[in-house]
Every structure is written in C-alpha cells, then in structure tokens.
Design a protein around this motif. Structure first.
Motif, PDB file in Angstrom:
ATOM      1  N   ALA B  80      -3.118  -5.955 -15.304  1.00  0.00           N
ATOM      2  CA  ALA B  80      -2.552  -5.720 -13.969  1.00  0.00           C
ATOM      3  C   ALA B  80      -2.280  -4.254 -13.697  1.00  0.00           C
ATOM      4  O   ALA B  80      -2.838  -3.661 -12.794  1.00  0.00           O
ATOM      5  CB  ALA B  80      -1.256  -6.493 -13.829  1.00  0.00           C
ATOM      6  N   GLY B  81      -1.410  -3.678 -14.527  1.00  0.00           N
ATOM      7  CA  GLY B  81      -0.979  -2.318 -14.257  1.00  0.00           C
ATOM      8  C   GLY B  81      -2.033  -1.281 -14.566  1.00  0.00           C
ATOM      9  O   GLY B  81      -1.987  -0.193 -14.035  1.00  0.00           O
ATOM     10  N   ASN B  82      -2.963  -1.603 -15.445  1.00  0.00           N
ATOM     11  CA  ASN B  82      -3.963  -0.633 -15.885  1.00  0.00           C
ATOM     12  C   ASN B  82      -4.543   0.176 -14.745  1.00  0.00           C
ATOM     13  O   ASN B  82      -5.205  -0.349 -13.883  1.00  0.00           O
ATOM     14  CB  ASN B  82      -5.117  -1.341 -16.599  1.00  0.00           C
ATOM     15  N   GLY B  83      -4.285   1.450 -14.752  1.00  0.00           N
ATOM     16  CA  GLY B  83      -4.873   2.288 -13.717  1.00  0.00           C
ATOM     17  C   GLY B  83      -4.180   2.117 -12.386  1.00  0.00           C
ATOM     18  O   GLY B  83      -3.836   3.092 -11.740  1.00  0.00           O
ATOM     19  N   ARG B  84      -3.908   0.881 -12.078  1.00  0.00           N
ATOM     20  CA  ARG B  84      -3.320   0.613 -10.782  1.00  0.00           C
ATOM     21  C   ARG B  84      -1.945   1.258 -10.671  1.00  0.00           C
ATOM     22  O   ARG B  84      -1.635   1.900  -9.669  1.00  0.00           O
ATOM     23  CB  ARG B  84      -3.208  -0.888 -10.575  1.00  0.00           C
ATOM     24  N   ALA B  85      -1.145   1.093 -11.721  1.00  0.00           N
ATOM     25  CA  ALA B  85       0.193   1.680 -11.706  1.00  0.00           C
ATOM     26  C   ALA B  85       0.095   3.197 -11.547  1.00  0.00           C
ATOM     27  O   ALA B  85       0.862   3.807 -10.805  1.00  0.00           O
ATOM     28  CB  ALA B  85       0.938   1.323 -12.985  1.00  0.00           C
ATOM     29  N   ASP B  86      -0.893   3.778 -12.243  1.00  0.00           N
ATOM     30  CA  ASP B  86      -1.108   5.220 -12.132  1.00  0.00           C
ATOM     31  C   ASP B  86      -1.439   5.612 -10.706  1.00  0.00           C
ATOM     32  O   ASP B  86      -0.873   6.551 -10.157  1.00  0.00           O
ATOM     33  CB  ASP B  86      -2.276   5.659 -13.028  1.00  0.00           C
ATOM     34  N   ARG B  87      -2.362   4.871 -10.153  1.00  0.00           N
ATOM     35  CA  ARG B  87      -2.776   5.182  -8.778  1.00  0.00           C
ATOM     36  C   ARG B  87      -1.587   5.067  -7.836  1.00  0.00           C
ATOM     37  O   ARG B  87      -1.411   5.877  -6.945  1.00  0.00           O
ATOM     38  CB  ARG B  87      -3.887   4.226  -8.342  1.00  0.00           C
ATOM     39  N   ARG B  92       2.214   7.318  -4.196  1.00  0.00           N
ATOM     40  CA  ARG B  92       3.510   7.133  -3.539  1.00  0.00           C
ATOM     41  C   ARG B  92       4.082   8.406  -2.912  1.00  0.00           C
ATOM     42  O   ARG B  92       4.479   8.384  -1.745  1.00  0.00           O
ATOM     43  CB  ARG B  92       4.505   6.502  -4.505  1.00  0.00           C
ATOM     44  N   PRO B  93       4.144   9.525  -3.671  1.00  0.00           N
ATOM     45  CA  PRO B  93       4.729  10.730  -3.044  1.00  0.00           C
ATOM     46  C   PRO B  93       3.974  11.193  -1.802  1.00  0.00           C
ATOM     47  O   PRO B  93       4.596  11.699  -0.858  1.00  0.00           O
ATOM     48  CB  PRO B  93       4.659  11.789  -4.152  1.00  0.00           C
ATOM     49  N   VAL B  94       2.651  10.991  -1.806  1.00  0.00           N
ATOM     50  CA  VAL B  94       1.847  11.391  -0.639  1.00  0.00           C
ATOM     51  C   VAL B  94       2.297  10.607   0.582  1.00  0.00           C
ATOM     52  O   VAL B  94       2.569  11.171   1.651  1.00  0.00           O
ATOM     53  CB  VAL B  94       0.341  11.129  -0.902  1.00  0.00           C
ATOM     54  N   LEU B  95       2.400   9.304   0.384  1.00  0.00           N
ATOM     55  CA  LEU B  95       2.778   8.440   1.501  1.00  0.00           C
ATOM     56  C   LEU B  95       4.223   8.709   1.919  1.00  0.00           C
ATOM     57  O   LEU B  95       4.547   8.738   3.107  1.00  0.00           O
ATOM     58  CB  LEU B  95       2.607   6.974   1.096  1.00  0.00           C
ATOM     59  N   ALA B  97       5.938  11.450   1.716  1.00  0.00           N
ATOM     60  CA  ALA B  97       6.036  12.687   2.494  1.00  0.00           C
ATOM     61  C   ALA B  97       5.565  12.458   3.924  1.00  0.00           C
ATOM     62  O   ALA B  97       6.215  12.884   4.883  1.00  0.00           O
ATOM     63  CB  ALA B  97       5.198  13.777   1.819  1.00  0.00           C
ATOM     64  N   ALA B  98       4.443  11.736   4.046  1.00  0.00           N
ATOM     65  CA  ALA B  98       3.900  11.464   5.375  1.00  0.00           C
ATOM     66  C   ALA B  98       4.889  10.656   6.201  1.00  0.00           C
ATOM     67  O   ALA B  98       5.118  10.932   7.381  1.00  0.00           O
ATOM     68  CB  ALA B  98       2.574  10.729   5.252  1.00  0.00           C
ATOM     69  N   MET B  99       5.510   9.672   5.557  1.00  0.00           N
ATOM     70  CA  MET B  99       6.427   8.815   6.298  1.00  0.00           C
ATOM     71  C   MET B  99       7.683   9.567   6.718  1.00  0.00           C
ATOM     72  O   MET B  99       8.223   9.330   7.801  1.00  0.00           O
ATOM     73  CB  MET B  99       6.766   7.571   5.475  1.00  0.00           C
ATOM     74  N   ARG B 100       8.158  10.447   5.833  1.00  0.00           N
ATOM     75  CA  ARG B 100       9.297  11.285   6.216  1.00  0.00           C
ATOM     76  C   ARG B 100       8.993  12.044   7.495  1.00  0.00           C
ATOM     77  O   ARG B 100       9.793  12.128   8.405  1.00  0.00           O
ATOM     78  CB  ARG B 100       9.590  12.300   5.108  1.00  0.00           C
ATOM     79  N   LYS B 101       7.794  12.605   7.514  1.00  0.00           N
ATOM     80  CA  LYS B 101       7.391  13.399   8.673  1.00  0.00           C
ATOM     81  C   LYS B 101       7.346  12.521   9.923  1.00  0.00           C
ATOM     82  O   LYS B 101       7.831  12.918  10.982  1.00  0.00           O
ATOM     83  CB  LYS B 101       6.009  14.010   8.414  1.00  0.00           C
ATOM     84  N   LEU B 102       6.774  11.346   9.774  1.00  0.00           N
ATOM     85  CA  LEU B 102       6.679  10.430  10.919  1.00  0.00           C
ATOM     86  C   LEU B 102       8.070  10.076  11.430  1.00  0.00           C
ATOM     87  O   LEU B 102       8.299  10.013  12.640  1.00  0.00           O
ATOM     88  CB  LEU B 102       5.923   9.162  10.517  1.00  0.00           C
ATOM     89  N   ALA B 103       8.982   9.860  10.495  1.00  0.00           N
ATOM     90  CA  ALA B 103      10.360   9.539  10.891  1.00  0.00           C
ATOM     91  C   ALA B 103      10.975  10.712  11.653  1.00  0.00           C
ATOM     92  O   ALA B 103      11.684  10.508  12.639  1.00  0.00           O
ATOM     93  CB  ALA B 103      11.189   9.198   9.658  1.00  0.00           C
TER      94      ALA B 103
END
Lengths: 299, 138
Positions: B80-87, B92-95, B97-103
């Motif tokens: 399950a987590g293999n790679g996916r957790a990394d991705r 997460r930080p990218v999104l 930051a974007a959401m903060r800006k949108l807010a």
C-alpha cells in the motif's frame, strides 16, 4: 440468468381509468439491498402489491425467484418466502407483543427462533406489552422483528423508516444491513429518504409515472453522473446538448446532469467558447430531483 | 482505525472506504500484516451495504493494498504505502501552499474543491490528447 430475486417486465396496472403502472421493467439481483424510489403516486406501492399477488397486473409479467407473480399457486409460494412490511403496519391492537409473535410464528413454517430472540433483545421489546400501547418506534421494531424472523429470502419494505426518530431509524437501517450480510437474502425497500438509501443500498430503481427511469448500482450511478455547469458569452442555442439527460438554462449559464460522456460535453462547451466550465460530483438526491422534475421535457 | 463515510459528498461510497483504508495504512493506524474488520462487521459498524464493503475490499486487493485470505479475513499486505506514501509526502506541501494562497484570495472550501476538480479534468483531457486519441485516461 437465475441471478434475479425480482424480475419485472413491461408490467402495467390500470385502476379504472388510472394507469398506475405503464410498462415497468427492472430487476433486482439476489443478495442486493435495493432502494425503490419515486414520488408519491409514482407506482411504488402498486408494484409491491403486484409482487405479493395482492393485485393482478393488467399486462406484462413479473417473477420472484423465477416464480410468476400472477399465478395463484406460485404466488402462494412467493408469499411463503417473502416478508412484507407495509406503511400501514397492520397488527392486532388487542394482542400483546408475545401473542403477536406467536401468531406469526404459527403462520410461518420457516420461523427462526434464533432471530426472534435476537431482535426481541436488540429492540428491547416487552413481551407482555399490548400492541395498542406501543409507541410508533416500538411498533416498527415489532413489525421488523416479525418480518426478519420469518427466515424470508426476500424482504419487501414500504417506507420502513417513515415517521421514526433518529435512534430507531439508525437501528432499523442497521438491522437491515446486518440481515443482508448474514442471511444471504435480498431486500427491496421503497423510501423517500434518499440519504438513507444512499447509506445502505447498493442498488436503486427510480420510477416515475409507472415507468422505470433508472436502475443500477448506486456507486456506478454516482461515478457516472456529473453536474456540468457552463457559462457562455451569449446564451447558447437550446438544441446544443443532445443526449444530455436533464438541463436547466438560466440566461447564459447552462446546468446539465451528464452521465458517462462527461468529457465530450465539457469539450463541446469549450468549443462553444464557454467562459467557465465546472464539473461537480452529484448525490443521489440531485440525480433523483433532476430525473423526476415535473417540467422535464422527456419524450 | 476510524472510518467515516459521507453520503452527501457525491463520491461513491466504496471509493471513500478505499481511500480511508489506504489513509489509515499510510498514517500507520493499521500496520503491515494486521487484520482489517470482516466485511459483515464493517458493514454493521458503519451501517452500510455489505456488498459495497466487499467491493471496496476486492478493489483494494486488486491494487495490492490488502490480501483477502480464505475464510473472510482481510490483511494489510504492505504494498500500500510503497512509493505512494512518499509521493504523498512530497505532494502535500505543494498542495498546502497552493491552498493557503487560495484561502488568502478569499476562496471558500467549496470553491477550492471545484477549482481543483476542474483542473484535474483539464489535466485528464490534456493527457488524453497527448495520447493521441483524445480519450481520457483510466
């Protein structure tokens, strides 16, 4: 295929000059918990009556576990393995809970004593209490106990949670889910409570004016349907959206319920120079409201 | 593992269940080799359709997230987590930051969600086009 618990084909029922059903066709696979949705007067109760042999179809045919609903001998067999909980909840008011259970037990050869005691405990019903003294919630509990303990392979329920408080409602839903999970039976329930249907059903049949508008797996429906809203520089011609099921146009904004070919519709909107195109998931309630809208220009 | 389904969201219930189980695995709420509740119990606990639970479990098995063993047991199978957790960790930080800006721009939650879904659709369209036949992926 023998996979269907209920199989209804072009069923019609006329009462005097009222056509209650006009070519109703749908199927309910074995093991499913299927919601039966429609507005008041859409034909839900009539359908349940026909399924149980309480009325005869004017035309068409219907089968329950392969048995014909319009042949008396087969209908008797159907009623033996089908439990029905109706809106009217007709019990003998002068009996006690325990007497009522005894009457039902005597009438059902497949009675399940284990389920009887399970639900008696779960629903906290008092055996000595008079049926006439039962609260609405307890009346429903008793009805459900009687239906579930019959060991029926098919449960037909006509608005089982109508008028119940939140606690009893949740209890009823839980009992139904648990019954389907443990008893390998099929449940077909009519309801106006779309969020409940959405919660416990894996399939739905939506009818209107005596015809099926839609049937299928709930998750597929929700996966397929999207609301597409597009705003244009000028009001687009009304005939731009062939193949879209339901559509509202307010000035320059068009709102559509789209099933399956969402990408095509979005592409078409863009090619017509839409200024904004929004795509949103829809709930069962939205699908239902769009489909049975009275001003719908359905052919 | 705390699961909570939302029937009002329009997202198919089995997808919600799949996502939440994956999330529980990724966050360590359920660990490798641990058993998930049986189909019947989960259906009763969540008051949802057992066929829908079964469908979610089948899909999760198909994705290699869980393993369905003979005799009604579902076990976390680790992939399950293999790679996916990394991705997820990197995304997460990218999104965020974007959401903060949108807010900051004054967008409501609903507006953000819609915007996100639209962008997702456009991305899907573009990907479909670059594949040559104009068909959307998956």
């Amino acid at each position: 295929m023998d996979g269907l618990a209920i199989d209804v084909r072009a069923l019609a029922k006329r009462y005097g000059d009222t056509e209650a059903l006009r070519g109703l066709t749908f199927g309910v696979p074995r093991g499913s918990l299927c919601g039966f949705l429609g507005r008041n007067g859409a034909g839900k109760t009539t359908t349940l009556k026909l399924l149980l042999g309480m009325a005869r179809p004017t035309a068409g045919e219907g089968f329950i576990f392969g048995r014909r609903i319009d042949v008396e001998a087969e209908s008797v067999a159907i009623r033996r393995e089908t439990a029905f909980v109706s809106e009217s909840k007709d019990l003998y008011p002068f009996t006690t809970v325990e007497q009522m259970i005894r009457i039902a037990r005597a009438a059902c050869p497949g009675w399940r004593a284990d389920l009887e005691s399970k639900y008696l405990k779960l629903f906290e019903l008092k055996p000595k209490q008079k049926v006439s003294a039962l609260s609405r919630g307890n009346l429903t509990r008793l009805n459900l106990l009687l239906a579930l303990s019959r060991g029926a392979r098919l449960l037909l329920l006509d608005e089982p949670t109508q008028g119940l408080d939140t606690v009893v409602r949740e209890e009823v839903l839980q009992a139904l889910v648990s019954y389907v999970a443990t008893e390998e039976s099929t449940i077909f329930l009519s309801s106006h409570e779309l969020h409940e249907v959405e919660q416990i059903c894996d399939r739905v049949v939506i009818i209107d004016h005596g015809r099926a508008l839609l049937e299928g797996e709930l998750d597929d429906l929700k996966g397929n349907y999207r609301r597409v809203r597009a705003t244009f520089p000028q009001a687009p011609p009304a005939n731009s959206w062939n193949g879209v099921r339901a559509l509202v146009q307010e000035g320059r904004t068009v709102s559509m319920l789209v099933s399956g070919h969402v990408d095509d519709v979005v592409a078409r909107a863009r090619s017509m120079e839409a200024t904004t195109v929004a795509v949103d998931p829809v709930t069962l309630k939205e699908i239902f409201l769009e489909l049975v809208r009275p001003d719908d220009s359905r052919a | 593992m705390v699961l909570k389904l939302n029937t009002a969201s329009g997202v198919p219930i089995y997808l919600q269940l799949m996502e939440q189980i994956k999330y529980a695995i990724e966050t360590g709420a359920v660990r490798l080799g641990e058993q998930l509740p049986g189909i019947r119990r989960l259906a009763e606990d969540l008051v949802m359709n057992p066929n829908t639970v079964a469908k979610a479990y089948r899909e999760l098995e198909h994705e290699g997230v869980i393993e369905l063993r003979h005799g009604s047991g579902a076990f976390v199978s680790g992939q399950a987590g293999n790679g996916r957790a990394d991705r997820f960790e990197r995304g997460r930080p990218v999104l965020e930051a974007a959401m903060r800006k949108l807010a900051d721009f004054g967008l409501s939650e609903e507006e953000m969600r819609r915007l996100f879904e639209n962008e997702l659709n456009q991305l899907r369209e573009q990907r479909g086009r670059t594949k040559g036949n104009g068909r959307a992926g998956d």
